[in-house]
Each structure stands twice: as C-alpha cells, then as structure tokens.
Design an enzyme around this catalytic site. Structure first.
Site, PDB file in Angstrom:
ATOM      1  NE  ARG A 178      -2.538  -1.903   3.103  1.00 57.33           N
ATOM      2  CZ  ARG A 178      -2.932  -1.964   4.373  1.00 57.33           C
ATOM      3  NH1 ARG A 178      -3.837  -1.125   4.821  1.00 57.33           N
ATOM      4  NH2 ARG A 178      -2.395  -2.851   5.198  1.00 57.33           N
ATOM      5  N   GLY A 217      -6.213  -7.634  16.013  1.00 58.44           N
ATOM      6  CA  GLY A 217      -6.505  -8.817  16.806  1.00 58.44           C
ATOM      7  C   GLY A 217      -7.080  -8.381  18.151  1.00 58.44           C
ATOM      8  CE  LYS A 226      34.879  24.865  -1.729  1.00 58.83           C
ATOM      9  NZ  LYS A 226      35.644  24.262  -2.833  1.00 58.83           N
TER      10      LYS A 226
END
Ligand code: UD1
Ligand code: CA
Length: 452
Positions: free
Chosen positions: A15, A136, A348
């Site tokens: 699913r 369950g 950087k």
C-alpha cells in the site's frame, strides 16, 4: 536475564505503492526500521535479529551499519512463521522481545514497563481503541485473565465488540516462545501462521499472560500507507517540538519546525517558522533563527542572528555572528566571532575571520580570511581553474573594493586596499593600494547609432 530483540521487517508494504521497501521509508529522515533498531539498542539488547524478506538486499545495504543478525523469511507465511525464523538466530536462554520494523515510535518507557517482572510469564502490550477494526482482539476470561487473541477475520460478531487490541509487541523467554510456536498451525481465515495463537496455547498450559499499555496509541501505530507515515511524522515532530519548548527554546509555531536528526539547542534560542534542522545541529543560547532556514550538521554559537532563507551545511558559526537573509554556507565554512555574512553570499570551505564582513552578492571559496576584513559587493574568489581548486589568503584589515575578482592562488597582505573592479592575479604586499582597472576615458559629442 539478557534480552534479544527480533524485529519483523519482511512485509512488502504494497500500500505504500513504492519501489522502496516499506521499512526503508524515512521518518525524520531515517528509515523506519532504524528507529526500531535504535529503540532496541536503547533497551540494552544483547542481540538484535532482523527478519527480512521483500527488498532484503536493499534493506541490508541501507542498514549496513546495524550491529544485528539478518534472517531471511523467503515466503511471508505469517507473523508466527516470521518469529520462528527469528528464533533460529537467537540465544534461546535469553528473553525475547518482538518489535516491528514498521512501528517506529514505541518509547523505551513503555517497553521497559512491558519488560518489568515477566519471568516465567508472557508479557503482551495491548491498547484500547475506540475503533478496533482490523486488529486482533484480546480475549479475557471472567477473572480478567488473557486466554487468547482472535484476529479480525476470525472473530465472531461478539468478539468484534472488544476494544482491547493486540499491538503485536510481546516478550517471553526464548525457550517458552519456541515451544509454543512449534505448536501453532495455519488453520484460520487467512491460512497464516499467527504469532497470536501462542496466547491460547500458553493460557491452556497455565502460563501467566501479563499485559501493559503504551503511554499513547501512536506509540504502537504501524505504517501501511503514506498517509499513516505522514501522520506519525507529524506526531514525532510535535513530540520533539514539545521537548524543545520544555527545555526553554522559543518556537514561533511548534507545528512548523522539522527536526531530522539530533539537536542540542540551548535555552532562549528563538526559532521562527518553517525551519528544518537536519543531522547534528548545536545552537547556543540567545541565538535567533529566522524563517525558512535550513541547518544541516552545523554548530552555531551564542547570540547569533540567522535571518530568513539561509541554507547552512557543515558549518561552524561562532558567537555574535550575523548571517543572511539569503546566505548559503556550504561545508567547511567557519565564521569567527562578530563576523557578518549578508544577502546573496555563498561561502565554501573558508575561514571568515573575527569581525570580517562579506555583506553582499559574493562568492568566497577555499579562502583563509583574517580579522576585520571588508569584502565589497560582488567580490568573487576564482578558486577553480577548470581542473584544480586553489586557495585565496586575505590577511587582517584588508579592504576589498566592490566587483573584485581574486584569482587563486593569491595572497593579499595585511591592510591592503583593493580598488573597486580589480582583477587580482598576483600577491599584494601589506598596506599597499592596488588598482587593476582600465583608466576611464570620455569621448565628447558621442552619437548613438540610429535604427535604419
Ligand atoms: C498483526 C497481529 C494483530 C495485531 C496487528 C497489530 C498477527 C497474526 N496479527 O496483524 O493481532 O492487532 O498485527 O498491527 O500477528 N510480517 C513478517 N512476515 C510475515 C508476516 C508479517 O515479517 O510473514 C511482519 C509485517 O512486515 C508487519 C508485521 O509482521 O510488520 C505485522 O504483519 P501484518 O500482516 O501487518 O499483521 P496484521 O494482520 O496487521
Ligand atoms: Ca499490520
């Protein structure tokens, strides 16, 4: 008694409608199964066994760093069948706890409660739900003793009214579990070997079944589809936000911060909306993080101001620094105390010295910058010659005029002034002024071309 944890992770996850195995789908940027693995580790498990099936190679490759045993369940014949496989790799003298690779948010508090005092018993985590359909059901006798679990598809109408359900999480001694599982069959509505069938067998053998509950239902919710995944992600993020606020962090909106890693944020930090913190992020007291900021694996000092829309990755920012709006700090950037990086600046692998300023529209790469340097708008360090990267060294108190290119490798001496519009290709000696622009000319009476 030492603890072994078996994590069931063989399910296909149809699913999810994804090429990625279900347990690898990320929650807070980490695979679902990694959350479960971490929980097992935190419980102090002596061994962790992962039962895998669908996409097993992919799962193992992504989870190569786990200190776990891997057991393949080639065919998924049910949860009982899966645990039987897991038990093959377990020291049966140990206590065994069953967890699920797609149930990521179970807390160690709830599990420790489950594991309290269950010697010679089976410990079952159950939860009461307003809407128990699909789960369950826990069957109890008139003395309230658990005597079995009935799956939804096998349940009578009367049993379907029971709202105490099985979470799937249970613990028992390894030998007990094995003996019981050896006796289950697949004569049920789904033709599966149900792990849940051990409860009726245990009850018949007078083995005590004790139950405990999680602190909240989401702790035992699993992921079957992307909606459930997103729902658990929101719950997880909310929990993190609440913890941050408890610790003294101010959040403009606890629903609009995402933490995808481990953060260490001091009190009196203010975080505005839509901030993403990823990996290991440390933020010192008095610091303000503006809206739409992304911070990845970075350390930010005290009384720092990060304005809106900055992206900061693998950077170190010292105390009293100002950054942004719209700044990008790339890996190995270090902004020293009282420095300032303004808008549309990319940095950087560079050191920006104490009190130095890079305020507008610049690229600074592979640069070692001293203290009190002023970088004018539009300055570029040309660090790349098409094949190799080179270093730019800018000593203390340099003034770089606007629109300057520094062609690396190059060193600018202390106190140098670079006139605007310069292209610097050679080292410059301390305290000099350097100009490299074409002298200005004027042509009087200039006629613009006319359209024919
Ligand atoms: C199971 C329980 C049910 C409980 C529910 C809680 C059984 C028979 N039923 O039902 O009582 O309320 O979980 O969510 O145990 N798995 C394997 N191999 C298999 C089968 C399953 O690894 O052969 C794994 C799945 O990947 C999944 C988990 O076990 O993570 C549960 O399996 P699933 O089929 O979803 O069980 P449920 O029918 O939901
Ligand atoms: Ca399920």
């Amino acid at each position: 008694m030492a603890l072994s944890v078996i994590i069931l992770a063989a399910g296909k996850g149809t699913r999810m409608k994804s090429a990625l195995p279900k347990v690898l789908h990320p929650l807070a940027n980490r695979p679902l199964v990694e959350h479960v693995y971490d929980t097992a580790k935190k419980l102090g498990a002596e061994e962790i066994v992962i039962v895998y099936g669908h996409g097993g190679e992919q799962v193992k490759a992504k989870c190569y760093h786990f200190d776990s045993k891997w057991v393949e369940q080639k065919e998924q014949l049910g949860t009982g069948h899966a645990v039987q496989h897991g038990l093959d790799a377990v020291n049966l003298d140990n206590d065994v706890l069953i967890l699920y690779g797609d149930v990521p948010l179970t807390s160690t508090d709830s599990l420790n409660l489950l594991l309290e005092d269950f010697e010679n018993k089976i410990a079952l985590m159950s939860v009461k739900l307003d809407e128990p359909t699909g789960y369950g059901r826990i069957i109890r006798d008139k003395h309230d003793k658990v005597i079995g679990i009935v799956e939804q598809k096998d349940a009578s109408d009367e049993q379907k009214q029971i709202n105490e359900v099985n979470t799937g999480i249970l613990a028992a001694n390894g030998k007990t579990l094995k003996t019981l599982l050896d006796r289950i069959d697949n004569k049920n509505a789904q033709g599966e070997y149900y792990l849940t069938d051990i409860f009726a067998l245990a009850a018949a053998d007078d083995i005590d079944i004790i139950t405990s509950h999680p602190s909240a239902a989401w702790e035992v919710e699993g992921v079957n589809n992307r909606l459930q995944l997103a729902t658990l992600e929101r719950i997880h993020q909310r929990n993190i936000a609440e913890q941050l606020m408890t610790d003294g962090v101010a959040l403009a909106d606890p629903a609009r911060i995402d933490v995808r890693g481990s953060v260490d944020i001091s009190n009196d930090v203010f975080i505005d909306v839509n901030v993403i913190l990823e990996g290991e992020v440390k933020i010192g007291t008095g610091t303000t993080i503006g809206p739409n900021v992304v911070i990845i694996n970075s350390t930010i000092g005290e009384n720092v101001t990060i304005k809106a829309n900055c992206v900061i990755e693998n950077a170190v920012i010292d105390n009293n620094v100002d950054v942004g709006p719209f700044a990008r700090l790339r890996p190995d950037t270090h902004l020293h105390e009282n420095s300032r990086v303004g808008n549309f600046v990319e940095i950087k692998k560079s050191e920006i010295g104490r009190g130095s300023k890079v305020n507008h529209l610049s690229y600074i790469g592979d640069t070692e910058m001293g203290a009190d340097v002023n970088i004018g708008a539009g300055t570029i360090t040309c660090n790349y010659d098409g094949a190799n990267k080179h270093k730019t060294i800018i000593k203390d108190e340099v003034f770089v005029g606007s629109d300057t290119q520094l062609v690396a490798p190059v060193t600018i001496g202390k106190g140098v002034t670079i006139a605007a519009g310069a292209t610097i290709t050679k080292d410059v000696m301390s305290n000099n002024l350097v100009i490299s622009r074409v002298p200005q000319r004027e042509i009087s009476g200039w006629q613009r071309p006319k359209k024919k």
